[in-house]
Design an enzyme around this catalytic site. Structure first.
Site, PDB file in Angstrom:
ATOM      1  N   CYS A 186       0.877  -1.169   0.000  1.00 47.00           N
ATOM      2  CA  CYS A 186       0.000   0.000   0.000  1.00 47.00           C
ATOM      3  C   CYS A 186       0.910   1.212   0.000  1.00 47.00           C
ATOM      4  CB  CYS A 186      -0.915   0.016   1.223  1.00 47.00           C
ATOM      5  SG  CYS A 186      -1.985   1.481   1.269  1.00 47.00           S
TER       6      CYS A 186
ATOM      7  N   CYS B 142      -0.594   4.383   2.423  1.00 46.40           N
ATOM      8  CA  CYS B 142      -0.704   4.246   3.882  1.00 46.40           C
ATOM      9  C   CYS B 142      -0.460   2.793   4.261  1.00 46.40           C
ATOM     10  CB  CYS B 142      -2.056   4.752   4.376  1.00 46.40           C
ATOM     11  SG  CYS B 142      -3.462   4.086   3.448  1.00 46.40           S
ATOM     12  N   SER B 143      -1.501   2.083   4.697  1.00 46.45           N
ATOM     13  CA  SER B 143      -1.315   0.679   5.077  1.00 46.45           C
ATOM     14  C   SER B 143      -2.605  -0.107   4.899  1.00 46.45           C
ATOM     15  CB  SER B 143      -0.829   0.570   6.525  1.00 46.45           C
ATOM     16  OG  SER B 143      -1.756   1.194   7.402  1.00 46.45           O
ATOM     17  N   CYS B 144      -3.305   0.110   3.775  1.00 47.06           N
ATOM     18  CA  CYS B 144      -4.531  -0.635   3.506  1.00 47.06           C
ATOM     19  C   CYS B 144      -4.209  -2.127   3.478  1.00 47.06           C
ATOM     20  CB  CYS B 144      -5.127  -0.196   2.171  1.00 47.06           C
ATOM     21  SG  CYS B 144      -5.716   1.515   2.180  1.00 47.06           S
TER      22      CYS B 144
END
Length: 217
Positions: free
Chosen positions: A121, A124-126
């Site tokens: 991702c 961000c950190s999906c």
């Protein structure tokens, strides 16, 4: 790049400081901060420690990589489910009871000798929580998020994955709209194993695409 496979630096630091160094058995600074925050919230009566433990256990154990491993094992064992998973991952995964926030729009990617998929991702950190649980620290790091796109083979090598030159590497960018689950190649020598046994072979990192699986010994 930091990731769960790299333990050498910690070992070297402890050795250099001596086995009896005061800090060698203490948790890292982020862990201390988390513990301090947890203690403060509990002391103020804002958090029930039992409920917090249950939440963590739920995401780490029940709503975690074990769920994804069951999906992969079924795909390996059931050709009809595998086809459904590749066509409509959201519905196929939901049929096993794994659904919810961060897993509304899923896509399954199948690794093979010809193509290796890995997920990142970049913004961000999906991450697909219902099938993989809580994202690892390295997945959220800026180093992984940037280098996975620029130098995927180099990143894979740091995780111990060396692919033949003829194997195509595809990097998929997870977003708030779609999240991915990698179906790793089924190891040789697993014919005749039950779904439960196969699920034990599947790791979290293999479902992100930064690890390949070996035949059981």
């Amino acid at each position: 790049m930091p990731h769960d496979h790299d333990h050498d630096h910690d070992h070297d630091d402890h050795h250099a400081q001596g086995e009896d160094a005061p800090h060698s058995h203490l948790p890292s600074e982020p862990a201390l901060r988390v513990k301090a925050l947890e203690t403060l919230l509990v002391d103020k009566g804002l958090v029930d420690p039992a409920a917090l433990d249950e939440l963590i256990e739920t995401y780490e154990e029940r709503i975690g990589p074990r769920n994804g491993a069951r999906v992969v094992a079924k795909a390996w064992s059931d050709p009809a489910f595998r086809e459904w998973l590749l066509e409509d991952a959201t519905a196929a995964i939901a049929s096993l009871g794994f659904m919810g926030r961060q897993g509304e729009h899923m896509v399954a990617l199948e690794n093979s000798a010809e193509r290796h998929n890995m997920v990142v991702c970049t913004l961000c950190s999906c991450y697909p929580w219902p099938v993989l649980g809580i994202p690892p620290v390295w997945y959220k790091s800026e180093a992984y998020r940037s280098r996975a796109v620029i130098d995927p083979r180099g990143v894979l090598a740091e995780f111990g994955v060396a692919l033949p030159e003829e194997t195509e590497v595809r990097v998929w960018d997870s977003t708030a709209e779609v999240r991915y689950l990698v179906i790793p190649e089924r190891p040789e020598g697993t014919e005749g194993m039950s779904e439960e046994e196969l699920a034990e072979l599947v790791t979290r990192d293999s479902m992100i695409g930064v690890e390949t699986l070996e035949a059981p010994r």
